[in-house]
Write an enzyme that holds these catalytic residues in place. Structure first.
Site, short mmCIF file in Angstrom:
data_model
loop_
_atom_site.label_atom_id
_atom_site.label_comp_id
_atom_site.label_asym_id
_atom_site.label_seq_id
_atom_site.Cartn_x
_atom_site.Cartn_y
_atom_site.Cartn_z
N SER A 110 64.40 -25.43 11.28
CA SER A 110 64.26 -25.66 9.84
C SER A 110 63.88 -24.36 9.13
O SER A 110 64.35 -24.09 8.02
CB SER A 110 63.16 -26.69 9.58
OG SER A 110 63.43 -27.85 10.32
N ASP A 155 54.59 -30.04 19.85
CA ASP A 155 54.56 -29.26 21.10
C ASP A 155 53.66 -28.02 21.06
O ASP A 155 53.39 -27.43 22.09
CB ASP A 155 55.98 -28.78 21.45
CG ASP A 155 56.91 -29.92 21.77
OD1 ASP A 155 56.41 -31.05 21.93
OD2 ASP A 155 58.13 -29.69 21.87
N ARG A 190 45.30 -45.76 42.88
CA ARG A 190 46.72 -45.42 42.74
C ARG A 190 46.90 -43.96 42.34
O ARG A 190 45.99 -43.32 41.85
CB ARG A 190 47.34 -46.27 41.64
CG ARG A 190 47.87 -47.55 42.14
CD ARG A 190 48.68 -48.28 41.09
NE ARG A 190 49.02 -49.59 41.61
CZ ARG A 190 48.85 -50.73 40.95
NH1 ARG A 190 48.37 -50.73 39.75
NH2 ARG A 190 49.17 -51.87 41.52
N ARG A 558 37.01 -49.91 -6.78
CA ARG A 558 35.78 -49.72 -6.04
C ARG A 558 35.49 -48.25 -5.75
O ARG A 558 36.42 -47.48 -5.50
CB ARG A 558 35.92 -50.46 -4.70
CG ARG A 558 34.60 -50.74 -4.06
CD ARG A 558 34.78 -51.73 -2.97
NE ARG A 558 34.51 -53.09 -3.38
CZ ARG A 558 34.47 -54.13 -2.55
NH1 ARG A 558 34.73 -53.95 -1.26
NH2 ARG A 558 34.19 -55.33 -2.98
N ARG A 647 30.00 -49.44 -3.48
CA ARG A 647 29.50 -49.87 -2.17
C ARG A 647 29.05 -48.65 -1.39
O ARG A 647 29.68 -47.59 -1.48
CB ARG A 647 30.61 -50.56 -1.36
CG ARG A 647 31.08 -51.87 -1.95
CD ARG A 647 30.08 -52.99 -1.69
NE ARG A 647 30.58 -54.26 -2.18
CZ ARG A 647 30.45 -54.69 -3.43
NH1 ARG A 647 29.84 -53.94 -4.33
NH2 ARG A 647 30.94 -55.87 -3.79
P1 ADP Z 1 63.29 -27.99 14.09
O1 ADP Z 1 63.12 -27.55 12.67
O2 ADP Z 1 62.25 -28.99 14.48
O3 ADP Z 1 63.44 -26.83 15.02
P2 ADP Z 1 66.16 -28.44 14.21
O4 ADP Z 1 66.41 -27.24 15.03
O5 ADP Z 1 66.91 -29.67 14.50
O6 ADP Z 1 64.64 -28.86 14.18
O7 ADP Z 1 66.44 -28.02 12.70
C1 ADP Z 1 66.35 -28.96 11.64
C2 ADP Z 1 67.44 -28.72 10.63
O8 ADP Z 1 67.33 -27.39 10.11
C3 ADP Z 1 68.84 -28.79 11.21
O9 ADP Z 1 69.31 -30.10 11.27
C4 ADP Z 1 69.63 -27.96 10.20
O10 ADP Z 1 69.91 -28.72 9.05
C5 ADP Z 1 68.64 -26.88 9.82
N1 ADP Z 1 68.91 -25.68 10.62
C6 ADP Z 1 68.49 -25.40 11.86
N2 ADP Z 1 68.93 -24.20 12.28
C7 ADP Z 1 69.68 -23.72 11.27
C8 ADP Z 1 70.44 -22.51 11.07
N3 ADP Z 1 70.52 -21.56 11.99
N4 ADP Z 1 71.07 -22.37 9.89
C9 ADP Z 1 71.01 -23.31 8.93
N5 ADP Z 1 70.33 -24.45 9.07
C10 ADP Z 1 69.67 -24.66 10.21
#
Ligand code: ADP
Length: 742
Positions: A110, A155, A190, A558, A647
């Site tokens: 993202s 993660d 276990r 409240r 309260r």
């Molecule tokens: P995360 O953000 O959790 O790593 P993703 O890799 O699935 O998850 O990315 C989420 C969204 O971000 C993708 O579905 C896409 O729309 C956008 N995205 C990811 N990588 C790119 C990229 N290199 N260029 C443009 N958009 C991207």
């Protein structure tokens, strides 16, 4: 033309608990800074589809969401955003609302997408002008796109921030599951093999193993060193059984692999254990449970601070300034260049894929490797007697002060690491009272089995500080039991008592031994440490209680005044306020005066008249001795007339109870290990025999007891330096203020 700054906020990629708190903080900080804030629903997909998926937010649109898991504005993956046409469409939709600042909460995908979008922005606008879809004036009014990123990922797999949004909550879910599994596993003797998330990061598995008490762990960054890891694992578990362990738990990160890059799966581990040990072995894959549930207190307050800082950053965005990532490092909110962090994150994934594990581990940083080594010591079923660590000592452990969740975890770690280093470990019951009465026993490896996860204090604790002739008795018992070092795991009283012994060395030579204090108090009021053990659990207890209290008020107007502990320290009140979305916090550091209360009443009247349904105030127990919680409630009730009811909820001792949170368990383990090492070091060097340990700026630090008095405000039983006081401004910015003429 309207020059108001318009901010878009979106969540993207995998969801993570705490995203709502971040969105809430972005919206409210933006509004309080005079900006218009829009939510982009369903990630980049919503940006491309536009219409109703880009919506203006007001103050109350983000009310009541801080305690919810997931993300209320939705998230999605968008193939279209990977195309230029998609991004052009997205730019057009943002411009339709005049939005040219974007807060993106997501993972590296993202954030990479956001950076690409930013770089292309001027060209995309030009294309839209050429196509006649927007006017030249509109394009000229938005010459650049300002972006800021926050990482939402359970993660914790991102470089540039020590914690990602959602990781702490995921650890809560893992720890809860492990506590539950441990009890059933122990009943039937276990073996359980548990899979946790983490395709390229072992954080959840490693920290889950420390906090949940696993016996063996597999992570992606550090495959088993030996080729025949199967035999080694069976040997470790077999020895554990021989030494009385009733349960065996193996934790496997989903991305775990062996030296040759072959995946280590839970099914394979189960098969090996079943065949070679002949044990009833079960597999549990935690899966999406880890993404679920209410966010932890930490994920609420951290995300709140991140969201607040993101808006501040965005307001200073310029075409020249590199886009920033808002994260947390060394217990502080930081802003660092976004793309450098994305690159480093990708470098770890690449190192793992190329089986360059040394590099992967090095990129993860020091505390990750340290945690790995600590775990290796703790999970052994018996001490490594062949190790030569230095002079064997007789080290006594005791508590002092109020009970703090995590005390048992600390004792367990101290006893096991102490024995591992060749020392004899003694447990003193009932604090300094036990040292006076000689209530002292030797502790062996299995005597602390199961202590990693339980609340309370098995050794017992109280606030006794030895005085007068009692010091003589203490000195005699130190000699009689041949105690060569003392570890005090406790709060204010413990620090005082340790200092008393330390400063009486002239009169009592028996006190000339290493004495070290480790901070354990829910009040978080100890010098030299930004966080003491127990405070995180107490905060979680507070937010859970407040969640329930809020739910009880669905139908009426409240105001709740919730009283929290903390003695003379406002940490729990302020952080509890930030984490639960309170409008007002009352701290002992600031006190309470009549004009404050008058203003608070006026603000409440103003907003309740305008449809407000619930008001939440958090008050530290000692904020003011005259304006008590009862007094404040009576005052608000009287002044509120029939506009709202009031309260009170005094949370009391529930704050000290319960299982320690994952953070408190990990923190307790880490500090206890350091204390044992420090005791050996002090004995060897005989430089200064009194010390206290702390956690400051993300690191463990050790101070001499000589440094203690000037660091404390004795009259108020709190440290002079309190890092969190600077966060009061965030709490204020997020509280709705009534206009002056209200
Ligand atoms: P995360 O953000 O959790 O790593 P993703 O890799 O699935 O998850 O990315 C989420 C969204 O971000 C993708 O579905 C896409 O729309 C956008 N995205 C990811 N990588 C790119 C990229 N290199 N260029 C443009 N958009 C991207």
């Amino acid at each position: 033309m309207n020059t108001q700054i318009r901010i878009g906020v979106m969540t993207s990629g995998g969801d993570a608990q705490g995203m709502n708190a971040a969105v809430r903080a972005v919206v409210r900080t933006g509004i309080s800074r005079g900006c218009a804030v829009y939510a982009v629903y369903e990630g980049y997909e919503g940006m491309i589809r536009g219409g109703d998926l880009i919506r203006p937010m007001d103050w109350s649109s983000v009310g009541g969401i801080i305690q919810l898991g997931g993300t209320v504005i939705g998230t999605a993956r968008s193939a279209a955003f990977r195309t230029r046409e998609g991004r052009r469409e997205a730019a057009r939709n943002l411009l339709a609302h005049g939005i040219d600042r974007l807060v993106v909460i997501g993972g590296d995908g993202s954030l990479t997408g956001a950076d690409l979008f930013r770089r292309e922005w001027p060209e995309l606008l030009q294309e839209l002008v050429t196509a006649g879809e927007i006017s030249t004036e509109l394009a000229a009014a938005h010459p650049f796109l300002g972006i800021v990123g926050m990482v939402g990922s359970i993660d914790n797999d991102f470089s540039g921030t020590d914690m990602t949004i959602g990781a702490d909550t995921a650890l809560h879910r893992i720890t809860e599951a492990m506590d539950a599994i441990t009890s059933t596993a122990a009943s039937h003797q276990r073996t359980f093999v548990i899979e946790v998330m983490g395709r390229r990061c072992g954080y959840l598995a490693l920290m889950g193993a420390i906090s949940g008490g696993a016996d063996f762990v597999f992570i992606p960054e550090r495959p088993p060193e030996i080729e025949d890891w199967e035999s080694h694992m069976c040997q470790v578990l077999r020895t554990g059984r021989e030494h009385g362990r009733r349960d065996s738990i193996v934790l496997v990160a989903e991305g775990a692999r062996d030296r040759n890059g072959k995946p280590i799966t839970v099914d394979y581990v189960r098969q090996v254990l079943q065949e070679r040990l002949g044990e009833d072995t079960r597999v549990t894959i935690l899966g999406h449970v880890q993404r679920g549930g209410a966010p932890s207190a930490f994920d609420r307050w951290m995300s709140t601070l991140l969201g607040y800082t993101a808006v501040e950053e965005l307001l200073s965005a310029s075409p020249e300034r590199e886009p920033q990532l808002i994260g947390m490092r060394e217990n502080r909110i930081t802003s660092v260049p976004l793309m450098a962090c994305v690159e480093e994150t990708k470098a770890v994934a690449k190192a793992i894929a190329e089986q360059d594990y040394e590099r992967a581990m090095a990129l993860r940083g020091g505390s990750f490797s340290e945690a790995f080594h600590t775990l290796r010591t703790l999970v052994q079923s018996q001490p490594r007697l062949d190790r030569n660590i230095g002079t064997p000592l007789r080290i006594a452990v005791l508590h002092a002060g109020g009970p703090a969740p995590g005390m048992n975890t600390a004792v367990r770690a101290a006893v096991r690491v102490g024995i591992d280093h060749g020392h004899t470990m003694l447990g003193i019951h009932n604090g300094f009272q036990g040292l006076i009465s000689g209530d002292i026993v030797e502790m062996d490896w299995m005597s602390v089995s199961g202590w990693g996860t339980t609340g309370g204090a098995e050794l017992g604790t109280n606030r006794k500080i030895p005085v007068g002739p009692e010091l003589y008795v203490v000195a005699r018992n130190i000699e009689r039991f041949n105690i060569q070092a003392i570890l005090v795991i406790g709060g204010w009283a413990g620090y005082q008592a340790a200092y008393k012994l330390y400063s009486s060395r002239e009169s009592y030579p028996a006190f000339n031994i290493p004495i070290i204090c480790m901070p354990a108090s829910i009040d978080n009021n100890l010098p030299g440490s930004e966080l003491s053990i127990g405070a995180d659990t107490a905060l979680n207890n507070i937010v859970e209680a407040v969640d329930r209290i809020k739910q009880s008020a669905v139908a009426s107007r409240r105001c709740f005044v919730v009283e929290v502990m903390g003695r003379e320290c406002g940490y729990l009140a302020l952080m509890g306020g930030l984490a639960s979305g309170a409008e007002r916090v009352y701290l002992p550091e600031e006190g309470v005066n009549l004009s404050d209360l008058q203003r608070d009443v006026e603000d409440m009247r103003y907003w309740f008249q305008r449809g407000k349904r619930l008001s939440l105030m958090i008050r530290n127990e000692n904020a003011n001795s005259i304006y008590t919680t009862g007094f404040m409630c009576a005052l608000f009730e009287e002044e509120g007339n029939d506009l709202f009811e009031v309260r009170q909820a005094i949370l009391g001792h529930l704050q000290q109870g319960g299982h320690p949170s994952p953070f408190d368990r990990i923190h307790a383990t880490r500090l206890a290990v350091k204390c044992i090492e420090q005791i050996a070091h002090m004995t060897q060097n005989k430089e200064n025999l009194g010390a206290f340990i702390g956690y400051r700026g993300g690191k463990v630090q050790i101070f001499s007891l000589d440094e203690m008095p000037p660091m404390m405000e004795r009259d108020h039983q709190r440290p002079r330096e309190q890092w969190w006081m600077s966060l009061r401004s965030v709490a204020r910015a997020l509280a709705r203020q009534a206009p002056q003429d209200a």
